[in-house]
Scaffold this motif. Structure first.
Motif, short mmCIF file in Angstrom:
data_model
loop_
_atom_site.label_atom_id
_atom_site.label_comp_id
_atom_site.label_asym_id
_atom_site.label_seq_id
_atom_site.Cartn_x
_atom_site.Cartn_y
_atom_site.Cartn_z
N SER A 613 53.41 70.19 21.56
CA SER A 613 53.87 69.58 22.80
C SER A 613 53.90 70.67 23.87
O SER A 613 54.17 71.84 23.56
CB SER A 613 55.26 68.98 22.64
N GLU A 678 58.05 68.12 20.20
CA GLU A 678 58.54 67.48 21.42
C GLU A 678 60.02 67.75 21.65
O GLU A 678 60.47 67.88 22.79
CB GLU A 678 58.24 65.97 21.43
N ILE A 682 61.60 69.59 24.95
CA ILE A 682 62.70 68.98 25.71
C ILE A 682 63.88 69.94 25.79
O ILE A 682 64.53 70.05 26.85
CB ILE A 682 63.10 67.63 25.08
N VAL A 697 56.84 65.95 29.30
CA VAL A 697 56.28 66.58 28.09
C VAL A 697 54.97 65.90 27.73
O VAL A 697 54.85 64.67 27.84
CB VAL A 697 57.27 66.47 26.90
N LYS A 699 52.24 65.49 24.55
CA LYS A 699 52.06 65.70 23.11
C LYS A 699 50.63 65.32 22.73
O LYS A 699 50.09 64.32 23.21
CB LYS A 699 53.06 64.84 22.33
N ILE A 703 53.69 60.11 19.23
CA ILE A 703 55.09 60.46 19.03
C ILE A 703 55.62 59.74 17.78
O ILE A 703 55.30 58.58 17.54
CB ILE A 703 55.93 60.10 20.28
N VAL A 724 57.42 61.32 28.19
CA VAL A 724 56.57 61.92 27.15
C VAL A 724 55.22 61.20 27.18
O VAL A 724 55.16 59.97 27.07
CB VAL A 724 57.20 61.78 25.74
N ASP A 726 52.07 60.81 25.10
CA ASP A 726 51.46 61.12 23.81
C ASP A 726 49.99 60.72 23.83
O ASP A 726 49.43 60.45 24.89
CB ASP A 726 52.24 60.49 22.65
#
Length: 744
Positions: A613, A678, A682, A697, A699, A703, A724, A726
């Motif tokens: 991440s 992740e 964070i 974030v 990734k 996730i 996030v 992903d």
């Protein structure tokens, strides 16, 4: 009388064209002396004026020509050539027509200039007519005229006519061969060009370069390099244009060794560096991953070229030639921005956004004005890295009017905000755009889709159609993605059918992929398989991957095994297939099958891709891998993660340890889950970002269920918006909820 004879003699002995000022002075003396009535002297004076490149020379020549009672063919040719050289090719054709009307027979040189004018002005009918007149007057071909004729037809895109002209040329010189072969290459007939190239009796640097450039531009980099090696063995010395094309091939092949050799060759042969060569070197080093050498080229050569331009401009200013100095300044600006853009692009390609932005700042303070392509490139980089802070700075730069606003720039800006999860800002940019083309609408629809706002995306699709903008295949990918990510089954079926029914758009593999994903997520596995069978093309790994993921959710082991078999045929070394099937067997407690999968991975040398991440702060990308201790602030991060774990436990968080398939105790499973990348990213964001700032974030994989649960709770405990992104979509975590509604 003696003065007239002297002036006539002087004109005949002029080795090179004089300046316009000298020519006009001599013209005045000829008028006074009577030498103006000597046709030969007048012809040479007219040619000297038309050969001048100074402003006003063509106007003076045209005025002078208009006063000549009976111009000779030589004079007509001078005017026809001058109009063509000064970017008035239609006027050249007009003068040729007047020449015929006056009964002055054209010579072969007339047609050489005329065919060039027809090609420059895309005068198809006039070109054909001129060819007919030429054949009637000159049954035997002239190689110089034939070369212009071949070039004209190639510029028209009429390869068959160019082929006939080439075949009908009795005496083909190296220019004839090179012109035709170069045209074939440009038109994409590479195999025919190669066959003729091998038949050439004589080859020069231009013919070799044509083959190298054509293959390089067509993506046939290895063949381009082979031609280059043959060229060297043939004893032909490459020029700057050749080297630029070979450097492009090196960039495609990631052949750093040959690229460095070419760089040394340039120094050895004392080949002068121009902006195109600098850009090619920077691009080659950047794409080969040697960004340090790319920057060295820029610093050591790029600024020297800029200094050379400055010296030349200064010289013209001191001579009082301000117009030429201004023209060169405009060219210098363009050239230098191109090299700066190339260097910035190189940093972006190597995920070094901070250096790209620093160079952008240097560009702004150097007095050069960045163009929209520079800004769009940086916005695209911010979008891919989730660098919202830097994207906002670029937005501020645009707002103060530092770069011209248009739909292209606006689309890049809204795309950046959408890919950084700031849909409110993306919508504001979209709403203020005066012009919205299909790309802008598609960008906002896709942005809404990826951020889980499927219904709003479909609403915008309807608005787009009401605006009279016809959707294309790409727009429908965004629409079907919206349906897939938001579980809109009925809408997905409707839009998939309407593509062809209303707009005659044949579904491509990406559209089928969206539908298979939608059906699979909703548990309609049978219907998804039937759709795959009906496809007019072979399903790809993305489609079978969607089926495999759905099989894990809905516990269909038989179909999972079939999907995995297809995937392993398509991508035998793709780790995700083995991992997915392994997890399906573990979920079903089929330990022997799970063990066999792990043994198969070891046998084939397949390793599971490391999940990572990343979070971008201050233009610097920070990447985290589970268990990695290399980050310079790892101790502070671990302290923060311990605090996160305590607060989560107090809030009722229960780790989903069933996701850990290895045979270890519960405590170790919890530790393994909490060290996921992740969560590390964070924790770093909570440490380094202000209390009200959102955390973004990125990734590389999907996730996991445990992280999804934990991040929902973190967003509530810390009152922080967390985004996030992903592998498949965006997750907006806010106050304990996620925008995906746990559907991903």
């Amino acid at each position: 009388m003696l003065l007239a004879q002297s002036l006539s003699k002087l004109l005949l002995q002029w080795p090179v064209p004089s300046s316009l000022k000298q020519s006009t002075q001599l013209h005045a003396q000829m008028v006074v002396s009577g030498a103006i009535y000597n046709p030969l002297s007048l012809s040479h004076l007219l040619k000297s004026i038309t050969d001048c490149s100074e402003a006003g020379s063509l106007t003076y020549a045209l005025n002078m020509f208009a006063r000549i009672p009976s111009p000779s063919a030589f004079m007509w040719n001078s005017i026809i050539r001058a109009c063509s050289r000064n970017h008035f090719p239609r006027e050249s054709i007009h003068f040729f027509q007047r020449m015929l009307h006056k009964g002055v027979p054209p010579d072969s040189y007339t047609f050489q200039c005329l065919f060039k004018s027809c090609s420059l002005s895309s005068s198809f009918l006039e070109g054909q007519m001129a060819h007919g007149v030429f054949i009637r007057l000159f049954p035997e071909s002239d190689s110089l005229v034939a070369n212009s004729l071949i070039h004209m037809y190639l510029e028209f895109g009429w390869v068959d006519d160019a082929r006939r002209a080439f075949s009908g040329t009795d005496r083909k010189d190296v220019v004839s061969w090179t012109t035709f072969i170069g045209g074939l290459v440009k038109s994409g007939f590479l195999d025919e060009a190669r066959r003729l190239f091998d038949e050439m009796p004589e080859r020069n640097v231009i013919s070799w370069t044509s083959m190298i450039t054509g293959n390089s531009q067509a993506g046939r980099a290895e063949e381009a390099v082979q031609f280059f090696k043959r060229m060297l063995s043939d004893g032909v010395v490459p020029d700057a244009v050749t080297v630029i094309s070979v450097l492009s091939a090196c960039a495609q092949m990631r052949d750093l060794e040959l690229g460095k050799w070419l760089h040394q060759f340039l120094a050895k042969e004392n080949i002068a560096f121009n902006s195109n060569l600098i850009v090619a070197l920077i691009d080659m080093y950047s794409k080969c991953g040697d960004i340090c050498s790319a920057r060295q080229v820029f610093d050591s050569i790029g600024w020297k070229v800029l200094q050379a331009w400055n010296a030349i401009i200064d010289g013209y200013c001191k001579m009082g030639k301000v117009d030429i100095a201004r023209s060169l300044f405009d060219q210098m600006n363009a050239c230098d921005i191109i090299s700066l853009n190339s260097m910035i692009t190189g940093y972006i390609q190597n995920s070094r956004l901070k250096e790209a932005l620093l160079l952008f700042g240097k560009l702004c303070t150097s007095g050069l004005r960045p163009d929209k392509y520079t800004v769009v490139g940086l916005l695209t980089a911010c979008a891919s890295l989730g660098a919202l802070g830097q994207g906002k700075l670029l937005h501020a730069y645009i707002e103060v009017g530092s770069v011209e606003w248009d739909v292209y720039l606006g689309t890049a800006l809204l795309d950046m905000y959408a890919k950084c999860g700031k849909l409110d800002q993306a919508m504001l940019v979209f709403q203020r755009m005066d012009e919205r083309d299909l790309r802008a609408w598609t960008a906002i629809i896709s942005g809404l889709a990826m951020n889980g706002m499927g219904e709003l995306a479909l609403k915008h699709f309807s608005l787009m159609k009401k605006e009279g903008i016809r959707p294309n295949a790409v727009a429908y990918i965004g629409v079907l993605t919206s349906c897939s990510h938001s579980g809109l089954m009925a809408e997905g079926r409707k839009y998939f059918e309407e593509m062809k029914a209303l707009y005659n758009i044949e579904p491509e593999i990406e559209h089928y992929g969206c539908m298979v994903d939608l059906l699979g997520r909703a548990g309609h596995l049978k219907e998804a398989v039937e759709l795959i069978k009906s496809m007019p093309m072979e399903p790809n790994a993305v489609i079978w991957g969607s089926i495999l993921s759905a099989c894990r959710v809905y516990k269909d082991i038989d179909l999972a095994e079939k999907a995995a078999k297809h995937l392993l045929d398509l991508e035998p070394h793709e780790d995700a297939v083995y991992v997915q099937l392994y997890n399906i067997y573990v979920d079903s407690k089929r330990w022997a099958d799970a063990s066999n999968i792990r043994s198969l991975m070891e046998k084939k040398g397949v390793r599971k891709m490391a999940a990572y991440s990343s979070i971008t702060l201050g233009g610097q990308v920070h990447r985290f891998i589970a268990g990695d201790q290399s980050h310079p602030e790892i101790m502070e991060i671990q302290v923060m993660m311990s605090e996160m774990a305590k607060k989560l436990k107090l809030a009722g968080y229960m780790p989903i340890t069933s996701q850990i398939s290895v045979d270890v105790d519960e405590e170790e499973k919890e530790l393994a889950l909490f060290s996921h990348s992740e969560k590390m990213a964070i924790a770093f964001g909570l440490m380094r970002l202000g209390a009200n700032m959102p955390i973004h974030v990125i990734k590389n994989l999907r996730i996991c269920e445990d992280c999804h649960l934990a991040i929902k709770m973190i967003s509530k405990i810390w009152s922080r918006d967390i985004v996030v992104r992903d592998r498949s979509r965006f997750h907006h975590f806010q106050d304990g909820h996620c925008s995906c509604s746990d559907f991903w």
